[in-house]
Structure formats: structure tokens, C-alpha cells
Design a protein around this motif. Structure first.
Motif, short mmCIF file in Angstrom:
data_model
loop_
_atom_site.label_atom_id
_atom_site.label_comp_id
_atom_site.label_asym_id
_atom_site.label_seq_id
_atom_site.Cartn_x
_atom_site.Cartn_y
_atom_site.Cartn_z
N VAL A 72 47.29 -13.74 18.37
CA VAL A 72 47.08 -14.44 17.09
C VAL A 72 45.98 -13.73 16.31
N ALA A 73 44.90 -13.37 16.99
CA ALA A 73 43.79 -12.68 16.33
C ALA A 73 44.26 -11.35 15.75
N MET A 74 45.03 -10.61 16.53
CA MET A 74 45.52 -9.32 16.04
C MET A 74 46.45 -9.50 14.85
N GLU A 75 47.27 -10.55 14.88
CA GLU A 75 48.14 -10.83 13.74
C GLU A 75 47.34 -11.13 12.49
N LEU B 3 42.11 -9.33 13.15
CA LEU B 3 40.78 -9.42 13.73
C LEU B 3 40.75 -8.69 15.06
N PHE B 4 39.94 -7.67 15.13
CA PHE B 4 39.87 -6.88 16.34
C PHE B 4 38.43 -6.79 16.85
N GLU B 5 37.61 -7.76 16.47
CA GLU B 5 36.22 -7.74 16.91
C GLU B 5 35.99 -8.77 17.99
N GLU B 6 34.76 -8.81 18.52
CA GLU B 6 34.40 -9.76 19.57
C GLU B 6 34.88 -11.15 19.19
#
Length: 85
Positions: free
Chosen positions: A67-70, A73-76
Motif C-alpha cells: 500500500v505504501a509503495m502504491e 512512499l519508500f521511506e521509513e
């Protein structure tokens, strides 16, 4: 003396809480609740709640990372461990 609630103090509840915390930031609280209770193709059609009950916490957190990658968002805390500081 009041005993702790066995459900809210269980390790499984901690996994669900962690997933919800991340999802709230990514997609908002209403969508996060819906996501947790909806069939997920990453989890082979299981809901995240069912996957947590089946002790598949790693799979659920991987689905949260997707979900984050979608969302771009690729950070901590969504980077793979070898990329973390």
C-alpha cells in the motif's frame, strides 16, 4: 482486581494495531478499517484480520508495505531492513 483484557493485550492485537497505525497515515482511518476487513489478493484472498489470526503477521505487514509503495512512499518504516539507518 481487574484482569487485563486478553484480546487487547495479545500479540495478535499488537500486530493489528501496528498495521492500522501505518494504514491510518497512508490511506486514512476509515479506509484503513475497511482494508483490514476486505479480501486481499496479496494475502491469497484472506482479509488482513484473518491473516493476523492465522499468525501471518509478516504477510500482513508486506501487504501494508505494498500500500505504501502504491502511494509512492519508500521511506521509513517501509524501506527494506538493509536500507534502514
Amino acid at each position: 482486581m481487574t484482569r487485563p483484557d486478553p484480546i487487547s493485550t495479545s500479540p495478535l492485537a499488537a500486530v493489528a494495531f501496528k498495521a492500522i497505525q501505518h494504514l491510518d497515515k497512508l490511506i486514512g482511518p476509515i479506509e484503513a478499517q475497511f482494508w483490514m476487513q476486505t479480501s486481499n489478493e496479496i494475502l491469497a484472498g484472506d482479509t488482513p484480520v484473518a491473516a493476523i489470526k492465522a499468525r501471518r503477521a509478516d504477510d500482513v505487514m508486506a501487504a501494508v508495505r505494498i500500500v505504501a509503495m502504491e502511494k509512492g512512499l519508500f521511506e521509513e518504516p517501509f524501506l527494506p531492513p538493509h536500507h534502514r539507518k
